[in-house]
Design an enzyme around this catalytic site. Structure first.
Site, PDB file in Angstrom:
ATOM      1  N   ARG A 103      33.932  38.478  35.470  1.00 14.97           N
ATOM      2  CA  ARG A 103      35.291  38.343  34.918  1.00 14.97           C
ATOM      3  C   ARG A 103      35.482  36.961  34.289  1.00 14.97           C
ATOM      4  O   ARG A 103      36.093  36.831  33.225  1.00 14.97           O
ATOM      5  CB  ARG A 103      36.333  38.586  36.027  1.00 14.97           C
ATOM      6  CG  ARG A 103      36.381  40.046  36.457  1.00 14.97           C
ATOM      7  CD  ARG A 103      37.096  40.250  37.780  1.00 14.97           C
ATOM      8  NE  ARG A 103      38.497  39.926  37.753  1.00 14.97           N
ATOM      9  CZ  ARG A 103      39.267  39.855  38.844  1.00 14.97           C
ATOM     10  NH1 ARG A 103      38.754  40.114  40.035  1.00 14.97           N
ATOM     11  NH2 ARG A 103      40.540  39.562  38.741  1.00 14.97           N
ATOM     12  N   ARG A 112      42.149  44.946  45.629  1.00  9.57           N
ATOM     13  CA  ARG A 112      41.477  45.465  44.437  1.00  9.57           C
ATOM     14  C   ARG A 112      39.960  45.469  44.615  1.00  9.57           C
ATOM     15  O   ARG A 112      39.415  44.544  45.202  1.00  9.57           O
ATOM     16  CB  ARG A 112      41.851  44.605  43.221  1.00  9.57           C
ATOM     17  CG  ARG A 112      43.205  44.931  42.685  1.00  9.57           C
ATOM     18  CD  ARG A 112      43.712  43.932  41.692  1.00  9.57           C
ATOM     19  NE  ARG A 112      42.761  43.467  40.696  1.00  9.57           N
ATOM     20  CZ  ARG A 112      43.052  42.635  39.719  1.00  9.57           C
ATOM     21  NH1 ARG A 112      44.307  42.189  39.581  1.00  9.57           N
ATOM     22  NH2 ARG A 112      42.145  42.252  38.856  1.00  9.57           N
ATOM     23  N   LYS A 139      48.990  34.636  36.647  1.00  6.52           N
ATOM     24  CA  LYS A 139      49.759  35.311  35.581  1.00  6.52           C
ATOM     25  C   LYS A 139      50.713  36.358  36.177  1.00  6.52           C
ATOM     26  O   LYS A 139      51.895  36.394  35.855  1.00  6.52           O
ATOM     27  CB  LYS A 139      48.806  36.000  34.575  1.00  6.52           C
ATOM     28  CG  LYS A 139      47.777  35.066  33.959  1.00  6.52           C
ATOM     29  CD  LYS A 139      46.879  35.779  32.971  1.00  6.52           C
ATOM     30  CE  LYS A 139      45.956  36.815  33.590  1.00  6.52           C
ATOM     31  NZ  LYS A 139      44.911  36.267  34.480  1.00  6.52           N
ATOM     32  N   ARG A 168      43.591  37.678  47.893  1.00  8.77           N
ATOM     33  CA  ARG A 168      44.766  38.388  47.364  1.00  8.77           C
ATOM     34  C   ARG A 168      44.891  39.803  47.946  1.00  8.77           C
ATOM     35  O   ARG A 168      43.920  40.514  48.114  1.00  8.77           O
ATOM     36  CB  ARG A 168      44.651  38.491  45.853  1.00  8.77           C
ATOM     37  CG  ARG A 168      45.691  39.434  45.252  1.00  8.77           C
ATOM     38  CD  ARG A 168      45.739  39.375  43.789  1.00  8.77           C
ATOM     39  NE  ARG A 168      44.484  39.622  43.134  1.00  8.77           N
ATOM     40  CZ  ARG A 168      44.300  39.481  41.819  1.00  8.77           C
ATOM     41  NH1 ARG A 168      45.300  39.076  41.067  1.00  8.77           N
ATOM     42  NH2 ARG A 168      43.150  39.746  41.278  1.00  8.77           N
ATOM     43  N   ARG A 180      43.306  39.913  25.164  1.00  2.40           N
ATOM     44  CA  ARG A 180      42.152  39.280  25.818  1.00  2.40           C
ATOM     45  C   ARG A 180      41.012  39.062  24.841  1.00  2.40           C
ATOM     46  O   ARG A 180      39.990  38.498  25.220  1.00  2.40           O
ATOM     47  CB  ARG A 180      41.648  40.198  26.924  1.00  2.40           C
ATOM     48  CG  ARG A 180      42.100  39.823  28.317  1.00  2.40           C
ATOM     49  CD  ARG A 180      41.579  40.884  29.237  1.00  2.40           C
ATOM     50  NE  ARG A 180      41.355  40.455  30.560  1.00  2.40           N
ATOM     51  CZ  ARG A 180      42.220  40.595  31.558  1.00  2.40           C
ATOM     52  NH1 ARG A 180      43.418  41.089  31.339  1.00  2.40           N
ATOM     53  NH2 ARG A 180      41.886  40.231  32.773  1.00  2.40           N
TER      54      ARG A 180
HETATM   55  P1  AP5 Z   1      47.787  36.428  40.479  1.00  2.43           P
HETATM   56  O1  AP5 Z   1      49.152  36.044  40.061  1.00  2.43           O
HETATM   57  O2  AP5 Z   1      47.576  37.814  40.989  1.00  2.43           O
HETATM   58  O3  AP5 Z   1      46.720  36.056  39.342  1.00  2.43           O
HETATM   59  P2  AP5 Z   1      46.439  36.713  37.932  1.00  2.43           P
HETATM   60  O4  AP5 Z   1      46.273  35.599  36.952  1.00  2.43           O
HETATM   61  O5  AP5 Z   1      47.467  37.759  37.617  1.00  2.43           O
HETATM   62  O6  AP5 Z   1      45.021  37.330  38.248  1.00  2.43           O
HETATM   63  P3  AP5 Z   1      44.373  38.759  37.939  1.00  2.43           P
HETATM   64  O7  AP5 Z   1      43.155  38.848  38.819  1.00  2.43           O
HETATM   65  O8  AP5 Z   1      45.357  39.875  38.085  1.00  2.43           O
HETATM   66  O9  AP5 Z   1      43.943  38.582  36.484  1.00  2.43           O
HETATM   67  P4  AP5 Z   1      42.850  39.305  35.755  1.00  2.43           P
HETATM   68  O10 AP5 Z   1      43.120  38.836  34.390  1.00  2.43           O
HETATM   69  O11 AP5 Z   1      41.474  39.109  36.254  1.00  2.43           O
HETATM   70  O12 AP5 Z   1      43.093  40.863  36.119  1.00  2.43           O
HETATM   71  P5  AP5 Z   1      43.852  42.050  35.376  1.00  2.43           P
HETATM   72  O13 AP5 Z   1      44.528  42.859  36.398  1.00  2.43           O
HETATM   73  O14 AP5 Z   1      44.619  41.564  34.199  1.00  2.43           O
HETATM   74  O15 AP5 Z   1      47.319  35.359  41.605  1.00  2.43           O
HETATM   75  C1  AP5 Z   1      46.086  35.515  42.290  1.00  2.43           C
HETATM   76  C2  AP5 Z   1      46.292  35.142  43.774  1.00  2.43           C
HETATM   77  O16 AP5 Z   1      46.572  33.746  43.865  1.00  2.43           O
HETATM   78  C3  AP5 Z   1      47.476  35.875  44.425  1.00  2.43           C
HETATM   79  O17 AP5 Z   1      47.128  36.236  45.738  1.00  2.43           O
HETATM   80  C4  AP5 Z   1      48.624  34.840  44.416  1.00  2.43           C
HETATM   81  O18 AP5 Z   1      49.459  35.001  45.550  1.00  2.43           O
HETATM   82  C5  AP5 Z   1      47.858  33.511  44.455  1.00  2.43           C
HETATM   83  N1  AP5 Z   1      48.512  32.491  43.635  1.00  2.43           N
HETATM   84  C6  AP5 Z   1      49.135  32.656  42.439  1.00  2.43           C
HETATM   85  N2  AP5 Z   1      49.636  31.474  41.987  1.00  2.43           N
HETATM   86  C7  AP5 Z   1      49.296  30.544  42.930  1.00  2.43           C
HETATM   87  C8  AP5 Z   1      49.532  29.135  43.045  1.00  2.43           C
HETATM   88  N3  AP5 Z   1      50.197  28.449  42.100  1.00  2.43           N
HETATM   89  N4  AP5 Z   1      49.044  28.509  44.148  1.00  2.43           N
HETATM   90  C9  AP5 Z   1      48.362  29.210  45.110  1.00  2.43           C
HETATM   91  N5  AP5 Z   1      48.130  30.533  45.065  1.00  2.43           N
HETATM   92  C10 AP5 Z   1      48.585  31.201  43.973  1.00  2.43           C
HETATM   93  O19 AP5 Z   1      42.606  42.868  34.766  1.00  2.43           O
HETATM   94  C11 AP5 Z   1      41.707  43.579  35.608  1.00  2.43           C
HETATM   95  C12 AP5 Z   1      40.661  44.258  34.753  1.00  2.43           C
HETATM   96  O20 AP5 Z   1      41.283  45.222  33.871  1.00  2.43           O
HETATM   97  C13 AP5 Z   1      39.869  43.337  33.805  1.00  2.43           C
HETATM   98  O21 AP5 Z   1      38.768  42.723  34.457  1.00  2.43           O
HETATM   99  C14 AP5 Z   1      39.435  44.339  32.705  1.00  2.43           C
HETATM  100  O22 AP5 Z   1      38.347  45.136  33.141  1.00  2.43           O
HETATM  101  C15 AP5 Z   1      40.657  45.249  32.582  1.00  2.43           C
HETATM  102  N6  AP5 Z   1      41.627  44.771  31.578  1.00  2.43           N
HETATM  103  C16 AP5 Z   1      42.927  44.394  31.798  1.00  2.43           C
HETATM  104  N7  AP5 Z   1      43.516  44.036  30.650  1.00  2.43           N
HETATM  105  C17 AP5 Z   1      42.583  44.174  29.668  1.00  2.43           C
HETATM  106  C18 AP5 Z   1      42.596  43.924  28.261  1.00  2.43           C
HETATM  107  N8  AP5 Z   1      43.694  43.447  27.637  1.00  2.43           N
HETATM  108  N9  AP5 Z   1      41.451  44.163  27.572  1.00  2.43           N
HETATM  109  C19 AP5 Z   1      40.331  44.643  28.177  1.00  2.43           C
HETATM  110  N10 AP5 Z   1      40.255  44.899  29.507  1.00  2.43           N
HETATM  111  C20 AP5 Z   1      41.384  44.649  30.254  1.00  2.43           C
END
Ligand code: AP5
Length: 216
Positions: free
Chosen positions: A172, A161, A13, A127, A88
């Site tokens: 997660r 992270r 994402k 990552r 979410r």
């Molecule tokens: P990346 O693009 O970073 O993946 P992502 O989908 O953004 O993954 P996240 O881990 O950031 O998502 P998340 O939803 O767990 O975390 P968030 O920060 O939102 O890609 C991942 C890796 O793969 C990278 O190294 C990239 O280079 C590689 N990659 C990407 N595409 C690829 C491809 N096509 N092929 C190969 N490699 C690839 O949330 C963190 C925490 O915050 C949550 O756990 C929760 O506690 C809290 N939180 C955030 N938002 C909310 C909400 N709305 N409600 C409640 N709690 C929340």
């Protein structure tokens, strides 16, 4: 144009939101990044969110809705935004509908990034991010052009992270399945849901998303 990128942790994402932001001038609204900034600043929100995020659980809806409500109201969001990590839960989705209705905005597309669950842990564990400009990298899938130097800003400092480990990933994923996956039928019923193959290369995923936005 206003979009949601929906998918499990590591689906790509953030990677795709950054590409769309550069290409289309849309604003990336990553709730994960906002929360990590709040934790780093030691704000009240950050103090509440820190332990929850480290465990891989979801931060309470009331805090998240307030955060997005304030951010969407900023002038830079008028030209369009990409929600990355929000909503979410169904409560967050309903609150978003209300916010959009109140401000006369609409949701153009919700893009589901379909991925093989086994690949996600490898993506998450490998990552890392530039500590200065936030550009994302991966040990195997996206290394900087010059080893140890950020392609975008030239920094030599990188961070990982705390929640990017195999153990937290289980929590997660469980949160995603129980609380976020039910949003797929929610948006499908509104006619805005489209799917891309998140297992394809980053460029191919970007191409698929761009194709879906052309008709929006
Ligand atoms: P990346 O693009 O970073 O993946 P992502 O989908 O953004 O993954 P996240 O881990 O950031 O998502 P998340 O939803 O767990 O975390 P968030 O920060 O939102 O890609 C991942 C890796 O793969 C990278 O190294 C990239 O280079 C590689 N990659 C990407 N595409 C690829 C491809 N096509 N092929 C190969 N490699 C690839 O949330 C963190 C925490 O915050 C949550 O756990 C929760 O506690 C809290 N939180 C955030 N938002 C909310 C909400 N709305 N409600 C409640 N709690 C929340």
């Amino acid at each position: 144009m206003n979009l949601i990128l929906l998918g499990p942790p590591g689906a790509g994402k953030g990677t795709q939101a950054q590409l769309l932001q550069h290409e289309r001038g849309l604003v990336q609204l990553s709730t994960g990044d906002m929360l990590r900034a709040a934790v780093a600043s030691g704000s009240e929100l950050g103090k509440k969110a820190k332990g929850i995020m480290e465990k891989g659980e979801l931060v309470p809806d009331g805090l998240m809705v307030g955060l997005i409500r304030d951010r969407i109201a900023q002038p830079d969001c008028a030209k369009g935004f990409i929600l990355d990590g929000f909503p979410r839960t169904e409560a967050q989705a309903r609150a978003l509908d209300q916010m959009l209705a109140e401000t006369g905005k609409k949701l153009d597309r919700v893009i589901e990034m379909e991925v093989d669950e086994k690949a996600l842990t490898e993506r998450i564990v490998g990552r890392y991010t530039c500590a200065v400009c936030g550009t994302g990298y991966h040990e195997k899938f996206k290394r900087p052009k010059v080893e140890g130097v950020c392609d975008v800003c030239g920094s030599k400092q990188f961070v990982r992270r705390k929640d990017d480990n195999a153990e937290t990933m289980k929590t997660r994923m469980a949160a995603y399945r129980a609380q976020t996956e039910p949003l797929l039928p929610y948006y499908s019923g509104r006619g805005v849901l489209r799917k891309v193959d998140g297992m394809a290369s980053m460029d191919e995923v970007h191409r698929q998303i761009s194709g879906l936005l052309a008709g929006a």
